[in-house]
Design an enzyme around this catalytic site. Structure first.
Site, PDB file in Angstrom:
ATOM      1  CG  HIS A 101       6.629   3.031 -33.402  1.00 11.68           C
ATOM      2  ND1 HIS A 101       5.643   2.108 -33.226  1.00 11.68           N
ATOM      3  CD2 HIS A 101       6.457   3.948 -32.419  1.00 11.68           C
ATOM      4  CE1 HIS A 101       4.899   2.455 -32.186  1.00 11.68           C
ATOM      5  NE2 HIS A 101       5.371   3.565 -31.677  1.00 11.68           N
ATOM      6  CG  ASP A 104       7.067  -0.396 -35.342  1.00 14.49           C
ATOM      7  OD1 ASP A 104       7.586  -0.617 -34.246  1.00 14.49           O
ATOM      8  OD2 ASP A 104       6.052   0.320 -35.502  1.00 14.49           O
TER       9      ASP A 104
HETATM   10  C1  XLS Z   1       1.369   3.036 -26.474  1.00 15.27           C
HETATM   11  C2  XLS Z   1       0.932   3.877 -27.575  1.00 15.27           C
HETATM   12  C3  XLS Z   1       1.731   3.701 -28.852  1.00 15.27           C
HETATM   13  C4  XLS Z   1       1.512   4.860 -29.779  1.00 15.27           C
HETATM   14  C5  XLS Z   1       2.541   4.991 -30.853  1.00 15.27           C
HETATM   15  O1  XLS Z   1       0.698   2.868 -25.469  1.00 15.27           O
HETATM   16  O2  XLS Z   1      -0.412   3.648 -27.800  1.00 15.27           O
HETATM   17  O3  XLS Z   1       1.397   2.490 -29.449  1.00 15.27           O
HETATM   18  O4  XLS Z   1       0.264   4.818 -30.379  1.00 15.27           O
HETATM   19  O5  XLS Z   1       3.804   5.255 -30.326  1.00 15.27           O
END
Ligand code: XLS
Ligand code: NI
Ligand code: NI
Length: 437
Positions: A101, A104
Site C-alpha cells: 500500500h 506502507d
Molecule cells: C484486508 C485485505 C488487505 C488487502 C489490501 O483484509 O486483505 O490486506 O489485500 O488492501
C-alpha cells in the site's frame, strides 16, 4: 547491517528429509512440475503491510513485535530501514514478487503534497532495490481505510471531499505502481460499506464506488498503465457489510456498472471463509466468469470469527487452490501473495522466515499433489461422467434446442422415474487422500 542474520544468503532447498527449519523441504524454484517451474506456477509475493509494518496489536492489546527496522526517530529514516529489511528478507527467501500500500512504504505527511513527496522518494528507493534484486511488483494499492478521514468510507463517503482525497491518493498510488513496473493494481474496499443501515444510502454509495473505479480506469488509460486491475472481495470487517462482499456480489457489481472488462478478482482465503464460503467456491465463481486474477494466500482460524490472516499450512487447502489455478491454465498477471501475518506471540523477526518458508512449502507440495491428481484423471473423469447424459441427444436438445414443458411432461410420461446415481463424495475424498497421504 543485516536484519535476518540467521540466513546467510538464501534459504536453501534441502528436500523432504531435512530437519533444518530454515530450509525448504518442497519448494525448489527451478523444479519442473508439468512443464513449468515451481516459481512460474506459484509466483509468490511477500506483502509489505503485515510482514514489515504489522505490529501485533489487537483490540485488547498493543503491539508485541520486535522490528529493529522501526527503531529510528525520523519517519523517512524508518521507511528506508524498513525497505532495506524488506528487500533483504525477500531476496533471502527467494520470492519473485512483492505487494504494498502507498502508506506502507512511505509515511503520511502533514498534508497531501508532503505525503506524495514521501511516496515519490520511497518509490525511487524501491526502484533501485528492484533493479538490484530482480524482485518485481505484483501489485500496488492505496490505503484508503486507516486514516480517520476515511472513517465513513473513501469512495462511498457521504462527503465528496473525502471521495476527492481518496481519488487523489489512488492517482498517486497508481502512478507509483506504474513507475515500479507493477503487474497489477488492487482495490480492497476496507471501509466501502456500512456500519448501520440507519445512516446509509446504499444505492448512492454503490454508485459512488462504481464511479470511483471508472475514474481510476480512465486514469490508467490516460497514463498508459497496462497492469491488471483487481477488486478484492471481503464481506465485512472493519465494516458490518462491505459492498464487494463475495466473488458473486463482485461480479454482480461489475456487471451492473459495466466494469467487467476492466477488473478481475483478487481472492483471499480468509475473506472467503468470512463470507461463509470455501476458497474453492470463490475461485470457481471467478474462474467460470474468466476473472480469476490473483490470490491473497492466507487462512483463517476455524474457531475465531475474524480475519486472522494466518499463514497457509494446510495441505488439503493448498492442494485444492492449486487444482483451481492449474485448471485455469495458471496465473497470467497474478500470483500467490502472502497476505498473512505471524501471530501476536511470534514476535521475533525470525518468525517471519519460518512463516513464509512454511507457506511456500505447503503451496509447493500442494502444487505437486494437485498436478498428480489432475494428471491421474480419475477425478475429472468422474465429474465428466456425472454430467455425461447432458451430452446425449436428449440432453443437448434441452440446452441447445428447445423443449417446452409439454414436451418434457410427455417425456416423463413415456420414460417414468429416473435412475438415481451416487454422488460418491466419500469415494472422491478418499481419492484425494490417496495423493496426500
Ligand atoms: C484486508 C485485505 C488487505 C488487502 C489490501 O483484509 O486483505 O490486506 O489485500 O488492501
Ligand atoms: Ni488481502
Ligand atoms: Ni484480508
Amino acid at each position: 547491517m543485516s536484519y535476518f542474520p540467521e540466513v546467510a544468503e538464501r534459504v536453501p532447498f534441502e528436500g523432504k528429509a531435512s530437519k533444518n527449519p530454515l530450509a525448504f523441504r518442497h519448494y525448489a524454484a527451478a523444479k519442473v512440475v508439468g512443464g513449468k517451474s515451481m516459481a512460474e506456477h506459484l509466483r509468490f509475493a511477500v506483502c509489505y503491510w503485515h510482514t514489515f509494518k504489522g505490529t501485533g496489536a489487537d483490540p485488547f492489546g498493543v503491539g508485541t513485535m520486535i522490528r529493529p527496522w522501526e527503531s529510528a526517530e525520523d519517519p523517512m529514516r524508518r521507511a528506508r530501514d524498513t525497505m532495506d529489511a524488506a528487500f533483504e528478507f525477500m531476496g533471502k527467501l527467494g520470492v519473485d514478487y512483492w505487494c504494498f500500500h502507498d502508506r506502507d512504504i512511505a509515511p503520511e505527511g502533514t498534508d497531501f503534497a508532503t505525503s506524495t513527496a514521501n511516496l515519490q522518494t520511497m518509490v525511487e528507493y524501491a526502484a533501485e532495490k528492484q533493479a538490484s534484486t530482480g524482485i518485481q511488483l505484483l501489485w500496488g494499492t492505496a490505503n484508503l481505510f486507516s486514516h480517520p478521514r476515511y472513517q465513513s468510507g473513501a469512495a462511498t463517503n457521504p462527503d465528496p471531499q473525502v471521495f476527492a482525497y481518496a481519488a487523489a491518493q489512488v492517482k498517486r498510488a497508481l502512478e507509483a505502481t506504474q513507475e515500479l513496473g507493477g503487474l497489477g493494481y488492487t482495490f480492497w474496499g476496507g471501509r466501502e460499506g456500512y456500519d448501520t443501515m440507519l445512516n446509509t444510502d446504499m444505492k448512492r454509495e454503490r454508485e459512488q464506488l462504481a464511479k470511483f473505479l471508472f475514474i481510476a480506469v480512465e486514469h490508467a488509460k490516460k497514463i498508459g498503465f497496462k497492469g491488471q486491475f483487481y477488486i478484492e472481495p471481503k464481506p465485512k470487517e472493519p465494516t458490518t457489510h462491505q459492498y464487494d462482499s463475495s466473488a458473486e456480489s463482485c461480479l454482480n457489481f461489475l456487471r451492473e456498472f459495466h466494469l467487467m472488462d476492466y477488473l478481475k478478482l483478487n481472492l483471499e482465503t480468509n475473506h472467503a471463509t468470512l463470507a461463509g464460503h470455501h476458497m474453492v467456491h470463490e475461485m470457481r465463481v471467478a474462474g467460470d466468469a474468466g476473472v480469476l486474477g490473483s490470490v491473497d494466500a492466507n487462512t483463517g482460524d476455524e474457531l475465531i470469527g475474524w480475519d486472522t490472516d494466518q499463514f497457509p499450512t494446510n495441505l488439503y487447502l493448498t492442494t485444492q487452490i492449486m487444482m483451481e489455478i492449474l485448471k485455469m491454465g495458471g496465473f497470467t498477471t497474478g500470483g500467490l501473495n502472502f497476505d498473512a501475518k505471524v501471530r501476536r506471540q511470534s514476535h521475533e523477526p525470525i518468525d517471519l522466515m519460518y512463516a513464509h518458508i512454511g507457506g511456500m512449502d505447503a503451496f509447493a507440495r500442494g502444487l505437486e499433489i494437485a498436478w498428480a491428481i489432475l494428471a491421474d484423471g480419475r477425478l475429472g473423469d468422474h465429474v465428466r461422467e456425472r454430467y455425461a447424459d447432458w451430452e446425449t441427444e436428449f440432453g443437448r436438445k434441452i440446452l441447445e434446442g428447445y423443449k417446452s414443458l409439454d414436451d418434457l411432461e410427455d417425456h416423463v410420461l413415456r420414460h417414468g422415474e429416473p435412475t438415481r446415481k451416487s454422488g460418491r463424495q466419500e469415494f472422491l475424498e478418499n481419492l484425494i487422500n490417496e495423493f496426500i497421504l
